[in-house]
Design an enzyme around this catalytic site. Structure first.
Site, mmCIF file in Angstrom:
data_model
loop_
_atom_site.group_PDB
_atom_site.id
_atom_site.type_symbol
_atom_site.label_atom_id
_atom_site.label_comp_id
_atom_site.label_asym_id
_atom_site.label_seq_id
_atom_site.Cartn_x
_atom_site.Cartn_y
_atom_site.Cartn_z
ATOM 1 N N ASP A 138 -35.499 21.807 -38.572
ATOM 2 C CA ASP A 138 -36.034 22.104 -37.242
ATOM 3 C C ASP A 138 -37.452 21.532 -37.178
ATOM 4 O OD1 ASP A 138 -37.666 23.831 -38.591
ATOM 5 O OD2 ASP A 138 -36.877 25.645 -37.685
ATOM 6 N N SER A 139 -38.103 21.655 -36.043
ATOM 7 C CA SER A 139 -39.315 20.869 -35.835
ATOM 8 C C SER A 139 -40.610 21.653 -35.937
ATOM 9 C CB SER A 139 -39.253 20.264 -34.437
ATOM 10 O OG SER A 139 -39.204 21.311 -33.472
ATOM 11 N N GLY A 140 -40.512 22.966 -35.982
ATOM 12 C CA GLY A 140 -41.707 23.793 -35.862
ATOM 13 C C GLY A 140 -41.783 24.449 -34.487
ATOM 14 N N ASP B 193 -40.751 20.752 -29.885
ATOM 15 C CA ASP B 193 -40.545 21.159 -28.494
ATOM 16 C C ASP B 193 -41.439 22.329 -28.149
ATOM 17 O OD1 ASP B 193 -39.058 22.783 -30.260
ATOM 18 O OD2 ASP B 193 -37.808 23.509 -28.620
ATOM 19 N N GLY C 284 -34.139 27.178 -26.269
ATOM 20 C CA GLY C 284 -34.627 28.310 -25.482
ATOM 21 C C GLY C 284 -33.592 29.382 -25.243
ATOM 22 N N ASP D 180 -26.737 27.431 -35.693
ATOM 23 C CA ASP D 180 -27.396 27.908 -36.907
ATOM 24 C C ASP D 180 -27.909 29.305 -36.626
ATOM 25 O OD1 ASP D 180 -30.592 28.236 -36.849
ATOM 26 O OD2 ASP D 180 -29.980 26.756 -35.364
ATOM 27 N N CYS E 122 -9.501 39.115 -47.270
ATOM 28 C CA CYS E 122 -10.575 38.152 -47.558
ATOM 29 C C CYS E 122 -10.455 37.658 -49.001
ATOM 30 C CB CYS E 122 -11.941 38.802 -47.333
ATOM 31 S SG CYS E 122 -13.303 37.645 -47.593
ATOM 32 N N CYS F 84 -12.880 35.992 -50.625
ATOM 33 C CA CYS F 84 -14.186 35.688 -51.214
ATOM 34 C C CYS F 84 -14.318 36.380 -52.580
ATOM 35 C CB CYS F 84 -15.326 36.087 -50.270
ATOM 36 S SG CYS F 84 -15.800 37.817 -50.328
ATOM 37 N N CYS G 209 -14.736 40.194 -52.369
ATOM 38 C CA CYS G 209 -13.545 40.983 -52.021
ATOM 39 C C CYS G 209 -12.468 40.922 -53.104
ATOM 40 C CB CYS G 209 -12.989 40.514 -50.677
ATOM 41 S SG CYS G 209 -14.066 41.002 -49.303
ATOM 42 N N HIS H 169 -19.891 37.417 -48.817
ATOM 43 C CA HIS H 169 -18.761 37.800 -47.965
ATOM 44 C C HIS H 169 -18.999 37.393 -46.508
ATOM 45 C CE1 HIS H 169 -15.632 40.152 -45.983
ATOM 46 N NE2 HIS H 169 -16.581 40.496 -45.136
#
Ligand SMILES: [Zn+2]
Length: 361
Positions: free
Chosen positions: A90-92, A142, A211, A261, A299, A301, A304, A330
């Site tokens: 990301d840009s800050g 931005d 935003g 994200d 699950c 994972c 689990c 998980h």
């Protein structure tokens, strides 16, 4: 700059399944990116992110610590953190909103969260940092302001973002790094339209709808994304930053968003909240004290397959560090599994049915 290629394999309504090639790596969207703010996930080593194609690193934080002198020794973030898949930085801009700062016409005067000193970040410094980090996708700096800000403030914010985007576009020179523009404009359709047109005229490799996930209702968010996405070109990726709850992603995938994200799955885990399809439950609840079953029955994972709710609850209440690892693992696996199933459902033209089964299931 032209290092990214998007091939739409299938569409179901506006939901789309893309195969993307970036720096010799291939991944599919819709896609979720875990947030490794300071070059690590809180409580989970990277080796457990088997299904993850891209992680997110943070320009503001990595600039302050470890600092670019360290990153340069490693020729970029990939080597420093031992991650050979893709990285988006990301840009800050987000920290411009979340940390006390002053927006100026030519950049952001930041507070250093470690020592309280001030430093100035303009679009070129944000590019310098990201080019040194050598991420695969960089974002323009931005101007992000509150979603409730009025028209005039939002107009100024998109004008600054366009100017900064232009500077970033002209300055950026790393040919192995894609550069994405960011569309702002709050709730105002007219401003979103202007911002989208501004960004497209600068011809970025992909577009973020910025935003959002900062206080609007889910209905408002859908409305904003719907009319913004209609303007964007099909051959570029669309990214909604800072959003990653399962139901929220499904609502926007339906509109044609490709990338997300969020710190959400990891943060939930640290609070003992366990993701199960579109919902989550609180493992601290007394009713799990004697529960011999795994967190989620089907699950697969590591957590689990090996541990009961009763044991994990005991760890969570009495010895938090290892429980954070197990629960975060998980929650990431659940999130990735859902995105896998989303991609399959788009391929089979069953996205609507799948979405309903997750949200109401
Ligand atoms: Zn699990």
């Amino acid at each position: 700059m032209n290092n990214i290629k998007v091939n739409t394999i299938a569409k179901d309504g506006n939901a789309r399944l893309n195969e993307v090639t970036l720096n010799g790596k291939v991944f599919k969207t819709p896609l979720f990116m875990p947030v490794a703010t300071k070059g690590a996930l809180k409580s989970l080593p990277f080796k457990y992110l088997e299904q993850t194609d891209i992680i997110l690193g943070n320009t503001y934080h990595l600039y302050l610590r470890p600092g670019l002198d360290v990153i340069k020794e490693f020729n970029g973030l990939h080597n420093f953190i031992g991650w050979d898949k893709l990285i988006l930085t990301d840009s800050g801009g987000f920290q411009g909103w979340s940390i006390p700062n002053k927006f100026k016409d030519d950049g952001i005067e930041f507070k250093n969260i470690y020592d309280g000193s001030r430093f100035f970040m303009d679009p070129k410094l944000s590019m310098d940092i990201q080019q040194t980090l050598n991420s695969d996708i960089a974002m323009i700096l931005d101007s992000l302001i509150d979603i409730d800000s009025k028209y005039d403030a939002q107009l100024k914010s998109i004008e600054m973002t366009t100017q900064w985007g232009r500077e970033a576009r002209e300055y950026h020179s790393n040919e192995k790094q894609s550069l994405f523009g960011i569309i702002q404009g709050g709730r105002y359709k007219e401003l979103r339209e202007k911002s989208a047109n501004d960004m497209m005229s600068l011809d970025f490799n992909g577009y973020a709808i910025g935003g959002l996930a900062i206080g609007e209702t889910p209905e408002e968010r859908k409305e904003i994304v719907k009319f913004t996405i209609d303007m964007l070109p099909n051959e570029k990726l669309r990214y909604v930053m800072g959003l990653g709850d399962v139901n929220g992603m499904l609502e926007l995938i339906e509109l044609g968003v490709d990338m997300f994200d969020c710190v959400w799955p990891a943060r939930l885990a640290r609070h003992g909240k366990i993701i199960h399809k579109g919902k989550f439950f609180n493992l601290k609840n007394n009713k799990f004290k004697l529960d011999t079953k795994p967190l989620v029955e089907d699950c697969l994972c590591f957590t689990c397959l090996n541990y009961s709710k009763a044991y994990l609850r005991h760890l969570l209440i009495n010895e938090s560090t290892s429980s954070w690892f197990y629960l975060t693992l998980h929650n990431f696996v659940q999130t990735e599994n859902i995105l896998n199933e989303v991609r399959e459902s788009i391929l089979n033209s069953e996205f609507d049915k799948y979405k309903e089964s997750i949200i109401n299931g």
